[in-house]
Design a protein around this motif. Structure first.
Motif, PDB file in Angstrom:
ATOM      1  N   LEU A  25      -0.291  -0.782  -3.759  1.00  0.00           N
ATOM      2  CA  LEU A  25      -1.586  -0.306  -3.278  1.00  0.00           C
ATOM      3  C   LEU A  25      -2.645  -0.313  -4.382  1.00  0.00           C
ATOM      4  CD1 LEU A  25      -2.933   0.744  -0.681  1.00  0.00           C
ATOM      5  CD2 LEU A  25      -2.381   3.064  -1.463  1.00  0.00           C
ATOM      6  N   ASP A  26      -2.252  -0.027  -5.618  1.00  0.00           N
ATOM      7  CA  ASP A  26      -3.226   0.020  -6.712  1.00  0.00           C
ATOM      8  C   ASP A  26      -3.814  -1.357  -7.046  1.00  0.00           C
ATOM      9  OD1 ASP A  26      -0.909  -1.010  -7.888  1.00  0.00           O
ATOM     10  OD2 ASP A  26      -1.179   0.111  -9.756  1.00  0.00           O
ATOM     11  N   ALA A  76       2.893  -3.617   5.546  1.00  0.00           N
ATOM     12  CA  ALA A  76       4.233  -3.678   4.951  1.00  0.00           C
ATOM     13  C   ALA A  76       4.640  -2.335   4.342  1.00  0.00           C
ATOM     14  CB  ALA A  76       4.283  -4.764   3.880  1.00  0.00           C
ATOM     15  N   GLN A  77       3.706  -1.382   4.311  1.00  0.00           N
ATOM     16  CA  GLN A  77       3.910  -0.084   3.678  1.00  0.00           C
ATOM     17  C   GLN A  77       4.400  -0.265   2.233  1.00  0.00           C
ATOM     18  OE1 GLN A  77       5.688   3.016   6.235  1.00  0.00           O
ATOM     19  NE2 GLN A  77       5.665   1.464   7.875  1.00  0.00           N
ATOM     20  N   ASP A  78       3.780  -1.207   1.546  1.00  0.00           N
ATOM     21  CA  ASP A  78       4.117  -1.539   0.169  1.00  0.00           C
ATOM     22  C   ASP A  78       3.280  -0.667  -0.769  1.00  0.00           C
ATOM     23  OD1 ASP A  78       4.825  -2.677  -2.228  1.00  0.00           O
ATOM     24  OD2 ASP A  78       3.876  -4.624  -1.821  1.00  0.00           O
ATOM     25  N   ARG A 134      -7.723  -9.025   3.210  1.00  0.00           N
ATOM     26  CA  ARG A 134      -6.566  -9.412   4.023  1.00  0.00           C
ATOM     27  C   ARG A 134      -5.256  -9.041   3.307  1.00  0.00           C
ATOM     28  NH1 ARG A 134     -10.083 -13.835   4.813  1.00  0.00           N
ATOM     29  NH2 ARG A 134     -10.874 -13.894   6.945  1.00  0.00           N
ATOM     30  N   GLY A 135      -5.233  -9.196   1.983  1.00  0.00           N
ATOM     31  CA  GLY A 135      -4.069  -8.779   1.203  1.00  0.00           C
ATOM     32  C   GLY A 135      -3.849  -7.277   1.280  1.00  0.00           C
ATOM     33  N   TYR A 136      -4.935  -6.529   1.232  1.00  0.00           N
ATOM     34  CA  TYR A 136      -4.867  -5.066   1.365  1.00  0.00           C
ATOM     35  C   TYR A 136      -4.278  -4.674   2.715  1.00  0.00           C
ATOM     36  CZ  TYR A 136      -6.966  -0.528   2.656  1.00  0.00           C
ATOM     37  OH  TYR A 136      -7.186   0.734   3.135  1.00  0.00           O
TER      38      TYR A 136
END
Length: 138
Positions: free
Chosen positions: A35-36, A29-31, A21-23
């Motif tokens: 991503l890593d 959010a295009q954060d 869900r965090g992913y």
């Protein structure tokens, strides 16, 4: 006196689902800088090693081509170290999408995707997009 080493807590299905869900929140959010935290450096996509940078490039391209892209989890099953998810999309690709001339029309479709996690991050992704649903709307 030696201190006893605390055993590592095993990752539960709930932990994995929460990480997923965090992913998805990271994608929406295009954060890209975060991503890593979710994707392994050696990630594979549909059998091809793309690496984290290739995976990020793919996602950034998707958002350029589909500015209103939003990943909506419809179904989520966790069986550590795997996640199975059905994602729903209602979006407006600018031009062609999956080789189809969408050209700014709103389309709805789903993606069935499986993930394998390694060391708490996504290592393998297997994805199937319902292209027939898009074709039926054009």
């Amino acid at each position: 006196m030696r201190l006893a080493k605390t055993p590592e807590r095993a990752v539960t299905d709930e932990d994995l689902a929460n990480s997923y869900r965090g992913y998805i929140a990271c994608l929406n959010a295009q954060d890209w800088r975060s991503l890593d935290r979710f994707v392994h450096q050696e990630v594979h996509y549909n059998g091809d090693r793309v690496g984290l940078s290739g995976y990020r490039d793919m996602l950034e391209r998707d958002f350029r081509e589909i500015p209103d892209l939003y990943f909506d989890i419809q179904l989520l099953i966790a069986d550590t170290p795997f996640i199975a998810s059905r994602l729903q999309f209602n979006c407006t690709p600018k031009e062609t999408f999956l080789g189809l001339p969408v050209n700014g029309r709103k389309v709805s479709f789903s993606e069935n995707v499986f993930y394998e996690f390694l060391d708490g991050r996504i290592r393998h992704v297997w994805s199937v997009i319902d292209k027939a649903a898009i074709e039926a709307q054009l």
